[in-house]
Design an enzyme around this catalytic site. Sequence first.
Site, PDB file in Angstrom:
ATOM      1  N   GLY A  49       0.755  -1.131  -0.022  1.00  0.00           N
ATOM      2  CA  GLY A  49       0.170   0.034   0.093  1.00  0.00           C
ATOM      3  C   GLY A  49       0.976   0.961  -0.115  1.00  0.00           C
ATOM      4  O   GLY A  49       2.069   1.348  -0.038  1.00  0.00           O
ATOM      5  N   GLY A  52       2.886   1.232   3.236  1.00  0.00           N
ATOM      6  CA  GLY A  52       3.872   0.036   3.471  1.00  0.00           C
ATOM      7  C   GLY A  52       3.265  -1.374   3.208  1.00  0.00           C
ATOM      8  O   GLY A  52       1.969  -1.228   2.712  1.00  0.00           O
ATOM      9  N   ASP A 160      -9.556   9.045   1.024  1.00  0.00           N
ATOM     10  CA  ASP A 160      -8.635   8.171   0.205  1.00  0.00           C
ATOM     11  C   ASP A 160      -9.576   6.576  -0.278  1.00  0.00           C
ATOM     12  O   ASP A 160      -9.227   5.683  -0.213  1.00  0.00           O
ATOM     13  CB  ASP A 160      -7.552   7.583   0.842  1.00  0.00           C
ATOM     14  CG  ASP A 160      -6.401   7.217  -0.469  1.00  0.00           C
ATOM     15  OD1 ASP A 160      -6.665   7.578  -1.452  1.00  0.00           O
ATOM     16  OD2 ASP A 160      -5.512   6.357   0.009  1.00  0.00           O
TER      17      ASP A 160
END
Length: 269
Positions: A49, A52, A160
């Site tokens: 992602g 991380g 998001d």
Amino acid sequence: MEIQKLYSSIFILETQADYEKIMESLLIGLDTLKTATANFSDENKLGQGGFGPVYKGKLFDGREIAVKRLSSNSGLKTEVMLVAKLLHRNLVKLLGFCLEEEEKLLVYEYLPNGSLDKILFDQGKRLRLGWERRYKIIVGIARGLLYLHEDSQLRIIHRDLKASNILLDEQMNPKISDFGLAKLFGESETQGNTNRIAGTYGYMAPEYAKHGLFSIKSDVYSFGVLVLEIVTGQKNSSFRNLTNLLSHAWLHWNNGTAEELIDPILNDP
């Protein structure tokens, strides 16, 4: 402590004992997570992602987990503080976290069908997504978003929302994930402003991408893009001759040919 003030301001805990009890219940040792993930082996890596990698793991009690290993410059407090108290069937459940040896780890429930984008944008796997299932996914995302905006203890703007941040359980029920960019609003607040534009272009509302203004409306804009992707089976960014899927959809709408947007797979008998 800063983290105590943050937690109290978000969830208005009655006593210090409440805070300590909740935080203690979420702590998971690093050795436990190393064992669960075979020391974060590549074989257990589920994906990468923006903050991380994520690894699949299995705890001693048999529970399967997903462990997000945050990069050193990523903040862990926001996501822990937000998600720990969010309980809704359409939000991914946080099981714990770890802060040891400079590691920043978030532990979530493991969802076997992975993220929506891995199925929706795969020509073969998309066959699993008939209209009834897609409709169920759309409604589930909407319910999770409504909870964040109206029914949780404080209003939360995700910032998001996209196909890769929608995870699917065994029955293909959707769960909104990844709250690393989420922002809190008080009851009287309707919008915020930031100089740091973060998120995913193509899903960002114009006022956020251009001026840093975000609100419930910017999440709803992202949701609209996501609905178009689910109905058409195409990525918003997959068009070369047109700006994006939104431009493509608008063109068909003006021409009275909106039905041509529908994923051809859905028209098969």
